[in-house]
Design a protein around this motif. Sequence first.
Motif, PDB file in Angstrom:
ATOM      1  N   HIS A  23      -0.194   1.277  -8.597  1.00 40.84           N
ATOM      2  CA  HIS A  23      -1.396   0.500  -8.273  1.00 40.84           C
ATOM      3  C   HIS A  23      -1.410  -0.812  -9.040  1.00 40.84           C
ATOM      4  CE1 HIS A  23      -3.967   3.598  -6.121  1.00 40.84           C
ATOM      5  NE2 HIS A  23      -2.941   4.325  -6.541  1.00 40.84           N
ATOM      6  N   GLU A  24      -1.096  -0.740 -10.323  1.00 38.04           N
ATOM      7  CA  GLU A  24      -1.148  -1.949 -11.153  1.00 38.04           C
ATOM      8  C   GLU A  24      -0.140  -2.990 -10.669  1.00 38.04           C
ATOM      9  OE1 GLU A  24      -3.215   1.196 -13.018  1.00 38.04           O
ATOM     10  OE2 GLU A  24      -1.087   1.188 -12.449  1.00 38.04           O
ATOM     11  N   PHE A  25       1.062  -2.541 -10.302  1.00 36.41           N
ATOM     12  CA  PHE A  25       2.065  -3.497  -9.836  1.00 36.41           C
ATOM     13  C   PHE A  25       1.680  -4.104  -8.493  1.00 36.41           C
ATOM     14  CE2 PHE A  25       5.834  -4.328  -7.179  1.00 36.41           C
ATOM     15  CZ  PHE A  25       6.315  -5.439  -7.874  1.00 36.41           C
ATOM     16  N   LEU A  26       1.328  -3.266  -7.541  1.00 35.74           N
ATOM     17  CA  LEU A  26       1.029  -3.779  -6.207  1.00 35.74           C
ATOM     18  C   LEU A  26      -0.223  -4.647  -6.203  1.00 35.74           C
ATOM     19  CD1 LEU A  26       1.968  -0.642  -4.080  1.00 35.74           C
ATOM     20  CD2 LEU A  26       3.308  -2.727  -4.427  1.00 35.74           C
ATOM     21  N   ASN A  27      -1.198  -4.305  -7.012  1.00 40.21           N
ATOM     22  CA  ASN A  27      -2.383  -5.152  -7.133  1.00 40.21           C
ATOM     23  C   ASN A  27      -2.043  -6.488  -7.787  1.00 40.21           C
ATOM     24  OD1 ASN A  27      -3.936  -3.162  -5.948  1.00 40.21           O
ATOM     25  ND2 ASN A  27      -4.755  -2.379  -7.881  1.00 40.21           N
ATOM     26  N   PHE A  28      -1.117  -6.449  -8.733  1.00 46.60           N
ATOM     27  CA  PHE A  28      -0.668  -7.690  -9.365  1.00 46.60           C
ATOM     28  C   PHE A  28       0.020  -8.597  -8.341  1.00 46.60           C
ATOM     29  CE2 PHE A  28       2.713  -9.996 -11.798  1.00 46.60           C
ATOM     30  CZ  PHE A  28       1.870 -10.835 -12.514  1.00 46.60           C
ATOM     31  N   CYS A  29       0.844  -8.017  -7.488  1.00 48.40           N
ATOM     32  CA  CYS A  29       1.497  -8.808  -6.445  1.00 48.40           C
ATOM     33  C   CYS A  29       0.469  -9.458  -5.534  1.00 48.40           C
ATOM     34  CB  CYS A  29       2.457  -7.940  -5.636  1.00 48.40           C
ATOM     35  SG  CYS A  29       3.962  -7.482  -6.525  1.00 48.40           S
ATOM     36  N   GLU A  30      -0.574  -8.717  -5.179  1.00 50.67           N
ATOM     37  CA  GLU A  30      -1.646  -9.309  -4.362  1.00 50.67           C
ATOM     38  C   GLU A  30      -2.329 -10.444  -5.116  1.00 50.67           C
ATOM     39  OE1 GLU A  30      -3.029  -5.695  -1.408  1.00 50.67           O
ATOM     40  OE2 GLU A  30      -4.177  -6.022  -3.257  1.00 50.67           O
ATOM     41  N   LEU A  31      -2.505 -10.271  -6.415  1.00 55.30           N
ATOM     42  CA  LEU A  31      -3.203 -11.272  -7.230  1.00 55.30           C
ATOM     43  C   LEU A  31      -2.437 -12.589  -7.284  1.00 55.30           C
ATOM     44  CD1 LEU A  31      -5.682 -11.719  -9.074  1.00 55.30           C
ATOM     45  CD2 LEU A  31      -4.315 -10.828 -10.968  1.00 55.30           C
ATOM     46  N   ILE A  32      -1.103 -12.520  -7.369  1.00 55.34           N
ATOM     47  CA  ILE A  32      -0.305 -13.754  -7.456  1.00 55.34           C
ATOM     48  C   ILE A  32       0.280 -14.150  -6.105  1.00 55.34           C
ATOM     49  CG2 ILE A  32       0.236 -13.376  -9.892  1.00 55.34           C
ATOM     50  CD1 ILE A  32       3.082 -12.552  -9.008  1.00 55.34           C
ATOM     51  N   ASP A  33      -0.083 -13.412  -5.050  1.00 48.09           N
ATOM     52  CA  ASP A  33       0.353 -13.703  -3.679  1.00 48.09           C
ATOM     53  C   ASP A  33       1.864 -13.601  -3.534  1.00 48.09           C
ATOM     54  OD1 ASP A  33      -0.099 -14.271  -1.001  1.00 48.09           O
ATOM     55  OD2 ASP A  33       0.075 -16.439  -1.280  1.00 48.09           O
ATOM     56  N   ALA A  34       2.438 -12.513  -4.061  1.00 48.03           N
ATOM     57  CA  ALA A  34       3.877 -12.265  -3.967  1.00 48.03           C
ATOM     58  C   ALA A  34       4.130 -10.994  -3.169  1.00 48.03           C
ATOM     59  CB  ALA A  34       4.485 -12.129  -5.364  1.00 48.03           C
ATOM     60  N   GLU A  35       5.230 -10.977  -2.411  1.00 45.46           N
ATOM     61  CA  GLU A  35       5.664  -9.757  -1.739  1.00 45.46           C
ATOM     62  C   GLU A  35       6.224  -8.789  -2.786  1.00 45.46           C
ATOM     63  OE1 GLU A  35       5.815  -8.692   1.409  1.00 45.46           O
ATOM     64  OE2 GLU A  35       5.470 -10.449   2.675  1.00 45.46           O
ATOM     65  N   PRO A  36       5.870  -7.516  -2.740  1.00 43.41           N
ATOM     66  CA  PRO A  36       6.473  -6.538  -3.645  1.00 43.41           C
ATOM     67  C   PRO A  36       7.823  -6.048  -3.133  1.00 43.41           C
ATOM     68  CG  PRO A  36       4.737  -5.497  -2.363  1.00 43.41           C
ATOM     69  CD  PRO A  36       4.769  -6.931  -1.940  1.00 43.41           C
ATOM     70  N   TYR A  37       8.709  -5.783  -4.065  1.00 46.55           N
ATOM     71  CA  TYR A  37      10.034  -5.220  -3.758  1.00 46.55           C
ATOM     72  C   TYR A  37      10.196  -4.016  -4.678  1.00 46.55           C
ATOM     73  CZ  TYR A  37      15.261  -5.234  -3.703  1.00 46.55           C
ATOM     74  OH  TYR A  37      16.597  -4.902  -3.610  1.00 46.55           O
ATOM     75  N   LEU A  38      10.147  -2.811  -4.109  1.00 45.31           N
ATOM     76  CA  LEU A  38      10.174  -1.589  -4.904  1.00 45.31           C
ATOM     77  C   LEU A  38      11.573  -0.988  -4.941  1.00 45.31           C
ATOM     78  CD1 LEU A  38       6.847   0.150  -3.773  1.00 45.31           C
ATOM     79  CD2 LEU A  38       7.282  -1.107  -5.878  1.00 45.31           C
ATOM     80  N   SER A  39      12.008  -0.596  -6.142  1.00 43.65           N
ATOM     81  CA  SER A  39      13.300   0.063  -6.336  1.00 43.65           C
ATOM     82  C   SER A  39      13.077   1.565  -6.442  1.00 43.65           C
ATOM     83  CB  SER A  39      13.972  -0.454  -7.611  1.00 43.65           C
ATOM     84  OG  SER A  39      14.313  -1.816  -7.479  1.00 43.65           O
ATOM     85  N   ILE A  40      13.700   2.295  -5.547  1.00 45.17           N
ATOM     86  CA  ILE A  40      13.531   3.753  -5.485  1.00 45.17           C
ATOM     87  C   ILE A  40      14.463   4.435  -6.477  1.00 45.17           C
ATOM     88  CG2 ILE A  40      14.012   5.749  -3.996  1.00 45.17           C
ATOM     89  CD1 ILE A  40      12.896   4.108  -1.677  1.00 45.17           C
ATOM     90  N   ASN A  41      13.958   5.475  -7.125  1.00 46.33           N
ATOM     91  CA  ASN A  41      14.729   6.259  -8.084  1.00 46.33           C
ATOM     92  C   ASN A  41      15.704   7.161  -7.342  1.00 46.33           C
ATOM     93  OD1 ASN A  41      15.727   8.061  -9.971  1.00 46.33           O
ATOM     94  ND2 ASN A  41      13.745   8.568 -10.871  1.00 46.33           N
ATOM     95  N   VAL A  42      16.966   6.793  -7.359  1.00 47.13           N
ATOM     96  CA  VAL A  42      18.030   7.601  -6.770  1.00 47.13           C
ATOM     97  C   VAL A  42      18.788   8.369  -7.844  1.00 47.13           C
ATOM     98  CG1 VAL A  42      20.268   7.447  -5.569  1.00 47.13           C
ATOM     99  CG2 VAL A  42      18.303   6.171  -4.704  1.00 47.13           C
TER     100      VAL A  42
END
Length: 510
Positions: free
Chosen positions: A126-145
């Motif tokens: 939540h904190e990361f994705l909300n931060f991306c919305e705050l700075i108007d950036a697309e999120p890029y998530l790295s999955i734990n493999v």
Amino acid sequence: MKATLLLIGVSLTTTLFGQNTLSLQTDAANITIEKEIYGHFSEHLGTCIYEGIYVGEDSEIPNIDGYRKDVVEALKALKVPVLRWPGGCFADTYHWKDGIGPKDERPSIVNVFWGGVTEDNSFGTHEFLNFCELIDAEPYLSINVGSGTVQEARDWVEYVTSNNQSPMTDLRKKNGREEPWKVKFWGIGNENWGCGGDMAADYYANIFRNYSSYIKGADFQKVICGPAGNDVAWTETILSGLKNKTALAQGLSLHYYTLPTGDWDSKGSSTDFGEDMWFRTLRNTLYIEDYIQQHLAIMDQYDPDRTMKLMVDEWGTWYDQLPGTQDGFLQQQNTLRDALVAGMNLNIFNNYAERIRMANIAQIVNVLQSVIRTNGPQMVRTPTYYVFQLYNVHQDAMLIPTELTTENYEYKGEAIPALSASASIKDDVISISITNANPHKAISVSCTPGREFTAVSGKIVNGDAITDYNDFGMEERVLIKDFEIEKTSNQELEVEIPAHSVVLLQLQVR
């Protein structure tokens, strides 16, 4: 004496004698420079997340819902298009459910890769994705493999992006987020040849196929864990293992760090260096272009329609840690040398815009070649910050193919091209970015933009010395300043590019 190198977006000629020229084929501009080429990377490493981005709502440092207000404002001004998280090596130890729900109930873990510090998981999904919305950036998530499971990955995708009723979406709503986030970039593992599980290439190829089949979304961009540097064997094995299955992936990652010495055990100082380390750093930076060409050639073999793009999702300088800083925190200073590295890399990425979909400098705050550094309540913008700000005019502009003839910068019997350049057009404005690697000499270049222009303006990032940097409590030494250009005609320019500088020219065309 000349040597010609034909590239996708630029034709480069180096010459020991004769005029430096830059010719633009403006009428041939038909490729978009994706804004994500100007992307960034954030990892739970050192003080990148905690102290750098997030200080908590109770902090005396001015903040917006726990995010540093000064950092938020600086990143919005930078126009950050995409931000990668949670790693890096940390990603393949990260279990996303540890970072959701009430913060006082989140379990702690030890960050085994970076300093052995305790991670309290107060900054999570939540904190990361909300931060991306705050700075108007697309999120890029790295999955734990490396240490995760397919079920864990599938649940994360559903938790984040689904609008259906399900246990995962119910959990998201319980944790305070009614509507899903929009996340289209998904990295399937990170450096799985190393810290992400020490996997063999053929094993990872099967793992990718397995994970990718469960990561479903109409507009998802799924990224294969690609190679480091020139490891073409990894790329070859991965793509051969995906033969007839390349549609599962939209991108292949590439990691390349510039080390002045080329030695991971002794990388060199970020502040105490002379011309020898200056030259070696810029020379080693240019290697990335050859690596890009090598991997693209393999990608063309297995994906002749070129539906898969290259994602340079970790790049930048890596030096020895600053004296007195904590082991594993990767803190280094950011000098004018780093500004040149940034400008040269970004020119390369622009010129390969047909094939490069994204690039992410490492890292956004306080770690490696960061654009921002913080110290308690203080914040500084680094020389690299100002290069990104200078170049953001290229975001989503049309790439102009160029032909550059440049003299060499020579040092102790070695030589590299003195100038690098890229150009784009957007809204009837031609933007030309040029770097001069020579630390001693201003270089005149004749520029033919290919269209008549009515006005010209310029900006420059430079300093008095190659070791100049911006630090806390002092006046900035490296920043953007106006750059005066004398308009010689409506069809060409004669411009002198100062020593050790990064320059932006902008032409209003008819």
